[in-house]
Design a protein around this motif. Structure first.
Motif, PDB file in Angstrom:
ATOM      1  N   VAL A 133       0.842  -1.195   0.000  1.00  5.96           N
ATOM      2  CA  VAL A 133       0.000   0.000   0.000  1.00  5.96           C
ATOM      3  C   VAL A 133       0.883   1.253   0.000  1.00  5.96           C
ATOM      4  CG1 VAL A 133      -1.651   1.350   1.374  1.00  5.96           C
ATOM      5  CG2 VAL A 133      -1.941  -1.123   1.130  1.00  5.96           C
ATOM      6  N   TYR A 134       1.945   1.196   0.789  1.00  7.34           N
ATOM      7  CA  TYR A 134       2.813   2.359   0.958  1.00  7.34           C
ATOM      8  C   TYR A 134       3.649   2.637  -0.288  1.00  7.34           C
ATOM      9  CZ  TYR A 134       6.576   5.254   2.872  1.00  7.34           C
ATOM     10  OH  TYR A 134       7.489   6.246   3.089  1.00  7.34           O
ATOM     11  N   SER A 135       4.226   1.580  -0.864  1.00 10.97           N
ATOM     12  CA  SER A 135       5.180   1.804  -1.955  1.00 10.97           C
ATOM     13  C   SER A 135       4.621   1.468  -3.336  1.00 10.97           C
ATOM     14  CB  SER A 135       6.447   0.969  -1.713  1.00 10.97           C
ATOM     15  OG  SER A 135       6.158  -0.397  -1.933  1.00 10.97           O
ATOM     16  N   GLY A 136       3.480   0.798  -3.368  1.00 13.98           N
ATOM     17  CA  GLY A 136       2.892   0.453  -4.657  1.00 13.98           C
ATOM     18  C   GLY A 136       3.372  -0.865  -5.236  1.00 13.98           C
ATOM     19  N   THR A 137       4.424  -1.439  -4.652  1.00 14.61           N
ATOM     20  CA  THR A 137       4.860  -2.761  -5.116  1.00 14.61           C
ATOM     21  C   THR A 137       5.096  -3.677  -3.918  1.00 14.61           C
ATOM     22  OG1 THR A 137       7.147  -1.982  -5.102  1.00 14.61           O
ATOM     23  CG2 THR A 137       6.041  -2.034  -7.242  1.00 14.61           C
ATOM     24  N   MET A 138       4.953  -4.970  -4.163  1.00 14.13           N
ATOM     25  CA  MET A 138       5.270  -5.949  -3.128  1.00 14.13           C
ATOM     26  C   MET A 138       6.786  -5.994  -2.940  1.00 14.13           C
ATOM     27  SD  MET A 138       3.141  -7.727  -1.394  1.00 14.13           S
ATOM     28  CE  MET A 138       1.406  -8.159  -1.310  1.00 14.13           C
ATOM     29  N   PRO A 139       7.248  -6.279  -1.726  1.00 10.60           N
ATOM     30  CA  PRO A 139       8.695  -6.467  -1.532  1.00 10.60           C
ATOM     31  C   PRO A 139       9.217  -7.573  -2.462  1.00 10.60           C
ATOM     32  CG  PRO A 139       7.518  -6.506   0.567  1.00 10.60           C
ATOM     33  CD  PRO A 139       6.482  -6.478  -0.499  1.00 10.60           C
ATOM     34  N   THR A 140      10.452  -7.387  -2.949  1.00 12.17           N
ATOM     35  CA  THR A 140      11.034  -8.370  -3.868  1.00 12.17           C
ATOM     36  C   THR A 140      11.346  -9.686  -3.155  1.00 12.17           C
ATOM     37  OG1 THR A 140      12.085  -6.516  -4.955  1.00 12.17           O
ATOM     38  CG2 THR A 140      12.890  -8.704  -5.560  1.00 12.17           C
ATOM     39  N   VAL A 141      10.888 -10.770  -3.745  1.00 10.54           N
ATOM     40  CA  VAL A 141      11.209 -12.111  -3.235  1.00 10.54           C
ATOM     41  C   VAL A 141      11.675 -12.946  -4.419  1.00 10.54           C
ATOM     42  CG1 VAL A 141      10.292 -14.223  -2.195  1.00 10.54           C
ATOM     43  CG2 VAL A 141       9.517 -12.002  -1.364  1.00 10.54           C
ATOM     44  N   GLU A 142      12.979 -13.246  -4.489  1.00 11.58           N
ATOM     45  CA  GLU A 142      13.493 -14.067  -5.587  1.00 11.58           C
ATOM     46  C   GLU A 142      13.886 -15.433  -5.037  1.00 11.58           C
ATOM     47  OE1 GLU A 142      16.372 -11.187  -7.903  1.00 11.58           O
ATOM     48  OE2 GLU A 142      16.108 -10.577  -5.813  1.00 11.58           O
ATOM     49  N   ILE A 143      13.099 -16.441  -5.440  1.00 12.64           N
ATOM     50  CA  ILE A 143      13.372 -17.803  -4.977  1.00 12.64           C
ATOM     51  C   ILE A 143      13.826 -18.628  -6.178  1.00 12.64           C
ATOM     52  CG2 ILE A 143      12.355 -19.900  -4.007  1.00 12.64           C
ATOM     53  CD1 ILE A 143      10.448 -18.160  -2.438  1.00 12.64           C
ATOM     54  N   THR A 144      14.971 -19.282  -6.056  1.00  4.32           N
ATOM     55  CA  THR A 144      15.416 -20.155  -7.141  1.00  4.32           C
ATOM     56  C   THR A 144      15.453 -21.593  -6.636  1.00  4.32           C
ATOM     57  OG1 THR A 144      17.669 -19.566  -6.552  1.00  4.32           O
ATOM     58  CG2 THR A 144      16.762 -18.506  -8.485  1.00  4.32           C
ATOM     59  N   GLY A 145      15.193 -22.510  -7.541  1.00  2.00           N
ATOM     60  CA  GLY A 145      15.182 -23.923  -7.179  1.00  2.00           C
ATOM     61  C   GLY A 145      13.914 -24.559  -7.686  1.00  2.00           C
ATOM     62  N   ASN A 146      13.997 -25.858  -8.064  1.00  2.00           N
ATOM     63  CA  ASN A 146      12.773 -26.527  -8.505  1.00  2.00           C
ATOM     64  C   ASN A 146      11.985 -27.002  -7.280  1.00  2.00           C
ATOM     65  OD1 ASN A 146      14.196 -28.746  -7.617  1.00  2.00           O
ATOM     66  ND2 ASN A 146      14.945 -29.241  -9.677  1.00  2.00           N
ATOM     67  N   VAL A 147      10.756 -27.454  -7.536  1.00  2.00           N
ATOM     68  CA  VAL A 147       9.861 -27.771  -6.419  1.00  2.00           C
ATOM     69  C   VAL A 147      10.417 -28.873  -5.503  1.00  2.00           C
ATOM     70  CG1 VAL A 147       7.565 -28.637  -5.826  1.00  2.00           C
ATOM     71  CG2 VAL A 147       7.818 -26.846  -7.555  1.00  2.00           C
ATOM     72  N   PRO A 148      10.956 -29.970  -6.040  1.00  2.00           N
ATOM     73  CA  PRO A 148      11.520 -30.972  -5.112  1.00  2.00           C
ATOM     74  C   PRO A 148      12.594 -30.384  -4.190  1.00  2.00           C
ATOM     75  CG  PRO A 148      11.360 -31.883  -7.315  1.00  2.00           C
ATOM     76  CD  PRO A 148      11.011 -30.433  -7.437  1.00  2.00           C
ATOM     77  N   LEU A 149      13.461 -29.533  -4.733  1.00  2.00           N
ATOM     78  CA  LEU A 149      14.506 -28.913  -3.902  1.00  2.00           C
ATOM     79  C   LEU A 149      13.883 -28.029  -2.819  1.00  2.00           C
ATOM     80  CD1 LEU A 149      17.746 -28.194  -3.757  1.00  2.00           C
ATOM     81  CD2 LEU A 149      16.900 -26.003  -4.586  1.00  2.00           C
TER      82      LEU A 149
END
Lengths: 145, 142
Positions: B65-81
């Protein structure tokens, strides 16, 4: 009142994860990448948090009891057992693989639900398995906690 | 603002949250403990845990709401990992009685011997894991 305090505490904690960037696993991995392109910034998160908490705890724990409850619930154990070695090894490997520890996993669940859900659900499963002791023999040693 | 300053502000906020929980309720702010003691919930000791997590979940929305964007979340890896890592983090923090917040922030702040040992071990294990994963170039994007 107690619920308002715990809500506010969770809100400020999570705000801290967001402001510092610790909510982002890529940044956490950059911090853990000590032998690569090390991003030292998260050391300031830990440093700032420990500094403030040390000062605060020192003032608070001199009081006879907390403001809204009858006693402090502080872990009293001082022994170093196998669970205190094995648990952090497992946790550290998992943390290094993806870059999420429990707090950021909750905050990231809202910020990026699809990417976070597999890890998050597996983490709850792992907690449940650990808590309910029958799968991990090591966790028997902390049955009282 | 420089990221080190932001990190320091964020860290200060995390510390304030921990101090608040101790001052009013007398509880250590350890996320793995607050969560895992809801699995299953214990009568008379669950509502504050839920409201704590409600606060944790609301903060990203406020940031949005404050900044107009969600905080950045970068997750790498496939689902089993991701699943293997999640189970390791969940079980490991419960077996070791704490995570980055409980041992790393609250425990170190009161110079707990157990927390100093636990924090040293999980930091070391995480650094070694990242080193090995990077060595094999194994990070793949989702």
């Amino acid at each position: 009142m107690k619920l308002a305090i715990s809500f506010l505490s969770g809100l400020i904690f999570s705000g801290g994860l967001i402001v510092s960037g610790m909510i982002n696993p890529a940044k956490v991995i950059g911090f853990l990448d000590l032998f690569g392109q090390w991003d030292a910034s998260l050391a300031f998160v830990m440093g700032g948090a420990v500094l403030v908490t040390s000062i605060g705890y020192n003032l608070i724990l001199e009081k006879p009891k907390p403001l809204l409850s009858e006693s402090f619930s502080i872990p009293q154990r001082t022994d170093i057992d196998s669970a205190l070695v094995a648990g952090p090894v497992l946790f550290g490997v998992g943390w290094g693989l993806v870059g999420l520890c429990p707090g950021p996993a909750f905050a990231a669940l809202i910020a990026s639900p699809l990417a976070t859900i597999p890890f998050f659900l597996a983490m709850l499963l792992g907690m449940w398995l650990g808590r309910n002791k029958f799968v991990f023999p090591l966790s028997r040693t902390h049955a009282s906690s | 603002m420089h990221e080190y300053i932001l990190a320091l502000i964020g860290g200060t906020m995390i510390g304030l949250a921990a101090v608040m929980l101790m001052a009013f309720q007398g509880n250590v702010m350890g996320i793995s403990g607050i969560a895992s003691r809801l699995l299953p919930p214990v009568s008379g000791d669950w509502s504050w845990r839920i409201s704590f997590f409600a606060g944790v979940l609301v903060a990203p929305l406020l940031a949005m709401v404050y900044s107009g964007t969600m905080p950045t979340v970068e997750i790498t890896g496939n689902v089993p990992l991701l699943i293997v890592a999640g189970i390791l983090v969940g079980a490991g923090t419960v077996i070791g009685n704490g995570c980055t917040s409980g041992h790393g922030v609250c425990g170190l702040s009161r110079l707990s011997r157990r927390s100093i040992v636990a924090t040293g071990i999980f930091m070391l294990a995480a650094v070694v894991t990242v080193f090995i994963v990077n060595l094999y170039g194994a990070r793949v994007s989702l």
